[in-house]
Design a protein around this motif. Sequence first.
Motif, PDB file in Angstrom:
ATOM      1  N   LEU A 260     -86.196  31.804 -64.274  1.00 53.73           N
ATOM      2  CA  LEU A 260     -87.519  31.193 -64.393  1.00 53.73           C
ATOM      3  C   LEU A 260     -88.563  32.015 -63.645  1.00 53.73           C
ATOM      4  N   ASN A 261     -88.175  32.567 -62.503  1.00 51.95           N
ATOM      5  CA  ASN A 261     -89.065  33.442 -61.749  1.00 51.95           C
ATOM      6  C   ASN A 261     -89.500  34.638 -62.589  1.00 51.95           C
ATOM      7  N   ARG A 262     -88.542  35.224 -63.308  1.00 51.22           N
ATOM      8  CA  ARG A 262     -88.840  36.403 -64.117  1.00 51.22           C
ATOM      9  C   ARG A 262     -89.700  36.034 -65.328  1.00 51.22           C
ATOM     10  N   VAL A 263     -89.372  34.931 -65.981  1.00 46.56           N
ATOM     11  CA  VAL A 263     -90.100  34.536 -67.190  1.00 46.56           C
ATOM     12  C   VAL A 263     -91.534  34.130 -66.864  1.00 46.56           C
ATOM     13  N   GLU A 264     -91.713  33.342 -65.789  1.00 46.22           N
ATOM     14  CA  GLU A 264     -93.034  32.823 -65.450  1.00 46.22           C
ATOM     15  C   GLU A 264     -93.822  33.764 -64.540  1.00 46.22           C
ATOM     16  N   GLN A 265     -93.169  34.827 -64.013  1.00 39.18           N
ATOM     17  CA  GLN A 265     -93.806  35.743 -63.065  1.00 39.18           C
ATOM     18  C   GLN A 265     -94.327  35.004 -61.826  1.00 39.18           C
ATOM     19  N   THR A 266     -93.572  33.999 -61.437  1.00 39.58           N
ATOM     20  CA  THR A 266     -93.904  33.237 -60.237  1.00 39.58           C
ATOM     21  C   THR A 266     -93.356  33.958 -59.017  1.00 39.58           C
ATOM     22  N   THR A 267     -94.182  34.126 -58.002  1.00 39.20           N
ATOM     23  CA  THR A 267     -93.733  34.725 -56.762  1.00 39.20           C
ATOM     24  C   THR A 267     -92.761  33.776 -56.076  1.00 39.20           C
ATOM     25  N   LEU A 268     -91.589  34.277 -55.707  1.00 42.91           N
ATOM     26  CA  LEU A 268     -90.533  33.448 -55.134  1.00 42.91           C
ATOM     27  C   LEU A 268     -90.301  33.834 -53.675  1.00 42.91           C
ATOM     28  N   VAL A 269     -90.421  32.846 -52.788  1.00 42.24           N
ATOM     29  CA  VAL A 269     -90.144  33.046 -51.362  1.00 42.24           C
ATOM     30  C   VAL A 269     -89.047  32.056 -50.981  1.00 42.24           C
ATOM     31  N   MET A 270     -87.910  32.583 -50.543  1.00 46.55           N
ATOM     32  CA  MET A 270     -86.724  31.759 -50.367  1.00 46.55           C
ATOM     33  C   MET A 270     -86.141  31.923 -48.965  1.00 46.55           C
ATOM     34  N   VAL A 271     -85.897  30.797 -48.303  1.00 45.55           N
ATOM     35  CA  VAL A 271     -85.147  30.802 -47.052  1.00 45.55           C
ATOM     36  C   VAL A 271     -83.678  30.616 -47.379  1.00 45.55           C
ATOM     37  N   THR A 272     -82.830  31.492 -46.844  1.00 42.18           N
ATOM     38  CA  THR A 272     -81.404  31.371 -47.108  1.00 42.18           C
ATOM     39  C   THR A 272     -80.602  31.993 -45.974  1.00 42.18           C
ATOM     40  N   HIS A 273     -79.403  31.493 -45.765  1.00 42.56           N
ATOM     41  CA  HIS A 273     -78.470  32.110 -44.822  1.00 42.56           C
ATOM     42  C   HIS A 273     -77.449  32.967 -45.560  1.00 42.56           C
ATOM     43  N   ASP A 274     -77.578  33.003 -46.895  1.00 43.17           N
ATOM     44  CA  ASP A 274     -76.603  33.665 -47.764  1.00 43.17           C
ATOM     45  C   ASP A 274     -77.061  35.094 -48.078  1.00 43.17           C
ATOM     46  N   ASP A 275     -76.379  36.085 -47.505  1.00 46.31           N
ATOM     47  CA  ASP A 275     -76.789  37.479 -47.713  1.00 46.31           C
ATOM     48  C   ASP A 275     -76.645  37.914 -49.169  1.00 46.31           C
ATOM     49  N   SER A 276     -75.665  37.361 -49.890  1.00 46.53           N
ATOM     50  CA  SER A 276     -75.500  37.743 -51.295  1.00 46.53           C
ATOM     51  C   SER A 276     -76.658  37.227 -52.134  1.00 46.53           C
ATOM     52  N   LEU A 277     -77.175  36.054 -51.785  1.00 47.63           N
ATOM     53  CA  LEU A 277     -78.353  35.531 -52.474  1.00 47.63           C
ATOM     54  C   LEU A 277     -79.578  36.348 -52.103  1.00 47.63           C
ATOM     55  N   ALA A 278     -79.718  36.690 -50.831  1.00 52.73           N
ATOM     56  CA  ALA A 278     -80.858  37.494 -50.396  1.00 52.73           C
ATOM     57  C   ALA A 278     -80.895  38.840 -51.115  1.00 52.73           C
ATOM     58  N   ALA A 279     -79.715  39.397 -51.402  1.00 56.47           N
ATOM     59  CA  ALA A 279     -79.635  40.709 -52.044  1.00 56.47           C
ATOM     60  C   ALA A 279     -80.209  40.695 -53.457  1.00 56.47           C
ATOM     61  N   LYS A 280     -80.318  39.517 -54.063  1.00 61.46           N
ATOM     62  CA  LYS A 280     -80.868  39.414 -55.413  1.00 61.46           C
ATOM     63  C   LYS A 280     -82.387  39.498 -55.417  1.00 61.46           C
ATOM     64  N   CYS A 281     -83.002  39.321 -54.246  1.00 55.29           N
ATOM     65  CA  CYS A 281     -84.457  39.363 -54.149  1.00 55.29           C
ATOM     66  C   CYS A 281     -84.963  40.803 -54.071  1.00 55.29           C
ATOM     67  N   ASN A 282     -86.233  40.998 -54.396  1.00 52.59           N
ATOM     68  CA  ASN A 282     -86.841  42.321 -54.314  1.00 52.59           C
ATOM     69  C   ASN A 282     -86.861  42.858 -52.889  1.00 52.59           C
ATOM     70  N   SER A 283     -87.030  41.946 -51.921  1.00 46.61           N
ATOM     71  CA  SER A 283     -87.100  42.373 -50.530  1.00 46.61           C
ATOM     72  C   SER A 283     -86.571  41.264 -49.619  1.00 46.61           C
ATOM     73  N   THR A 284     -86.277  41.642 -48.384  1.00 48.15           N
ATOM     74  CA  THR A 284     -85.707  40.714 -47.409  1.00 48.15           C
ATOM     75  C   THR A 284     -86.460  40.826 -46.093  1.00 48.15           C
ATOM     76  N   LEU A 285     -86.763  39.679 -45.496  1.00 48.20           N
ATOM     77  CA  LEU A 285     -87.343  39.619 -44.165  1.00 48.20           C
ATOM     78  C   LEU A 285     -86.305  38.957 -43.262  1.00 48.20           C
ATOM     79  N   ARG A 286     -85.809  39.706 -42.293  1.00 42.82           N
ATOM     80  CA  ARG A 286     -84.772  39.182 -41.406  1.00 42.82           C
ATOM     81  C   ARG A 286     -85.381  38.831 -40.044  1.00 42.82           C
ATOM     82  N   LEU A 287     -85.182  37.585 -39.645  1.00 47.56           N
ATOM     83  CA  LEU A 287     -85.710  37.106 -38.377  1.00 47.56           C
ATOM     84  C   LEU A 287     -84.600  36.959 -37.336  1.00 47.56           C
ATOM     85  N   GLU A 288     -84.938  37.259 -36.098  1.00 42.20           N
ATOM     86  CA  GLU A 288     -84.039  36.995 -34.975  1.00 42.20           C
ATOM     87  C   GLU A 288     -84.903  36.586 -33.788  1.00 42.20           C
ATOM     88  N   ASN A 289     -84.648  35.368 -33.279  1.00 39.76           N
ATOM     89  CA  ASN A 289     -85.438  34.838 -32.159  1.00 39.76           C
ATOM     90  C   ASN A 289     -86.933  34.898 -32.444  1.00 39.76           C
TER      91      ASN A 289
END
Length: 224
Positions: free
Chosen positions: A190-219
């Motif tokens: 749906l993100n690709r079809v609608e060209q909706t910008t997707l911002v996702m919080v996840t603890h799953d690195d395999s899911l994060a890898a599907k995104c165009n980019s990753t922001l990793r936070l620590e403390n």
Amino acid sequence: MDEPLIIKVQNVSKRVPLADQTLEILSAIDLEIKKGDSLAIVGRSGSGKTTLLGLLAGLDSASDGSIFILGRDLSNMSEEERAALRAEYIGFVFQSFQLLSSLSALENVMLPLELRGDQHARQEAEQFLARVGLAERAGHYPHQLSGGEQQRVAIARAFACKPSILFADEPTGNLDTVTGQTIIELLFDLNRVEQTTLVMVTHDDSLAAKCNSTLRLENGRVLT
């Protein structure tokens, strides 16, 4: 020509006062997201992921710095103005689904469309339920649906308003592996079809890898 920035974060920090000290949850966050991109915000529990998502959505205010959504500075907007911005341009998918138990699947998807005065709310809702494979479950209530089906209703509701930005907070966190994979594929389709910008919080690195980019936070800080 480069795609325009849809989200811009400049030197954002978030602090909350405690009884005898101040807790810094986020510190000096910088971020740029272009239209149609997908970004995963990852990190351990307590790293500030959900806090950052809330700031980006205008659900909370930063202590320092600026957040621009579609060119508008959230710090210069009232709560009413931020709510209007969310209603017009932003969709949400929550880990806990956030469906109204007294409404059917179709009515849950229709609700935000009706609130903004869409004259074709039922037709739009039916189309998006069909796109997530739930046309035959439109009349069922949340308690009659599985977890995966409820999450698909939540995704249909989020996309039915055709938001410019979709925020998803651990969208597969309460789902089994197979159902979670189905939801992931659906979100990115749906993100690709609608060209909706997707911002996702996840603890799953395999899911994060599907995104165009990753922001990793620590403390509360961005790891580079």
